[in-house]
Scaffold this active site. Sequence first.
Site, PDB file in Angstrom:
ATOM      1  N   CYS A  48     109.294  26.714 129.814  1.00  0.00           N
ATOM      2  CA  CYS A  48     109.003  25.281 129.949  1.00  0.00           C
ATOM      3  C   CYS A  48     109.683  24.466 128.845  1.00  0.00           C
ATOM      4  O   CYS A  48     109.967  24.981 127.749  1.00  0.00           O
ATOM      5  CB  CYS A  48     107.502  25.035 129.845  1.00  0.00           C
ATOM      6  SG  CYS A  48     106.547  25.685 131.211  1.00  0.00           S
ATOM      7  N   GLU A  89     108.407  22.258 126.899  1.00  0.00           N
ATOM      8  CA  GLU A  89     107.609  22.169 125.673  1.00  0.00           C
ATOM      9  C   GLU A  89     107.889  23.344 124.751  1.00  0.00           C
ATOM     10  O   GLU A  89     108.021  23.203 123.538  1.00  0.00           O
ATOM     11  CB  GLU A  89     106.105  22.163 126.013  1.00  0.00           C
ATOM     12  CG  GLU A  89     105.652  20.975 126.834  1.00  0.00           C
ATOM     13  CD  GLU A  89     105.708  21.218 128.332  1.00  0.00           C
ATOM     14  OE1 GLU A  89     106.673  21.857 128.805  1.00  0.00           O
ATOM     15  OE2 GLU A  89     104.810  20.749 129.035  1.00  0.00           O
ATOM     16  N   CYS A 139     101.894  26.723 127.530  1.00  0.00           N
ATOM     17  CA  CYS A 139     102.399  25.778 126.519  1.00  0.00           C
ATOM     18  C   CYS A 139     101.255  25.224 125.667  1.00  0.00           C
ATOM     19  O   CYS A 139     101.425  25.020 124.457  1.00  0.00           O
ATOM     20  CB  CYS A 139     103.163  24.636 127.186  1.00  0.00           C
ATOM     21  SG  CYS A 139     104.756  25.190 127.859  1.00  0.00           S
TER      22      CYS A 139
HETATM   23  N1  THU Z   1     107.471  23.070 133.612  1.00  0.00           N
HETATM   24  C1  THU Z   1     107.703  22.627 132.335  1.00  0.00           C
HETATM   25  O1  THU Z   1     108.816  22.737 131.807  1.00  0.00           O
HETATM   26  N2  THU Z   1     106.681  22.049 131.674  1.00  0.00           N
HETATM   27  C2  THU Z   1     105.474  21.753 132.206  1.00  0.00           C
HETATM   28  O2  THU Z   1     104.658  21.152 131.551  1.00  0.00           O
HETATM   29  C3  THU Z   1     105.158  22.172 133.577  1.00  0.00           C
HETATM   30  C4  THU Z   1     106.179  22.998 134.259  1.00  0.00           C
HETATM   31  C5  THU Z   1     108.591  23.647 134.358  1.00  0.00           C
HETATM   32  C6  THU Z   1     108.555  25.122 134.574  1.00  0.00           C
HETATM   33  C7  THU Z   1     109.418  25.255 135.827  1.00  0.00           C
HETATM   34  O3  THU Z   1     110.787  25.307 135.436  1.00  0.00           O
HETATM   35  C8  THU Z   1     109.196  23.968 136.581  1.00  0.00           C
HETATM   36  O4  THU Z   1     108.644  23.059 135.642  1.00  0.00           O
HETATM   37  C9  THU Z   1     108.275  24.095 137.765  1.00  0.00           C
HETATM   38  O5  THU Z   1     107.096  24.734 137.411  1.00  0.00           O
END
Ligand code: THU
Length: 139
Positions: A57, A59, A98
């Site tokens: 993610c 974060e 996260c």
């Molecule tokens: N994702 C994030 O980067 N941060 C979040 O807070 C929620 C989800 C990303 C992970 C994945 O690449 C995509 O969003 C779909 O879940």
Amino acid sequence: MLNETTVKALVSAATEARNKSYSPYSGFSVGAALLTNDGKIFTGANIESASFSPTVCAERVAFFTAVHNGERNFSAIAVVGGKSNEEISSYCAPCGVCRQVMCEFCSPDFQVILYDGKEPRIFTLSQLLPESFVKANME
Ligand code: THU
């Protein structure tokens, strides 16, 4: 507490970072901007993998980049997410993993800024992850 200028700067940095997302599988792009106690900003975007589970993610990319650069003290993070190639139109809350990483490095009053393209909403980490499991639980 964060002032309006800082909130705007973090949302803007997260929105810019979102352009670097590598998310061909979900088509969902996320950007994050992490503020250190001494005013530095570290950004991240989500990075996906064809085998899915290695996906990281936005974060965590921001946190691990900052920690790898010697930072340990953080006051806030802004997170923006939505369908790739579309403007931000709804809030994107950090996933549970996260939130746990935030608990590793941040105090309960760490500020998490979400943005829907209109109004920021600000939560404390303890609101997002109450009764968390941290190092002190093992001492
Ligand atoms: N994702 C994030 O980067 N941060 C979040 O807070 C929620 C989800 C990303 C992970 C994945 O690449 C995509 O969003 C779909 O879940």
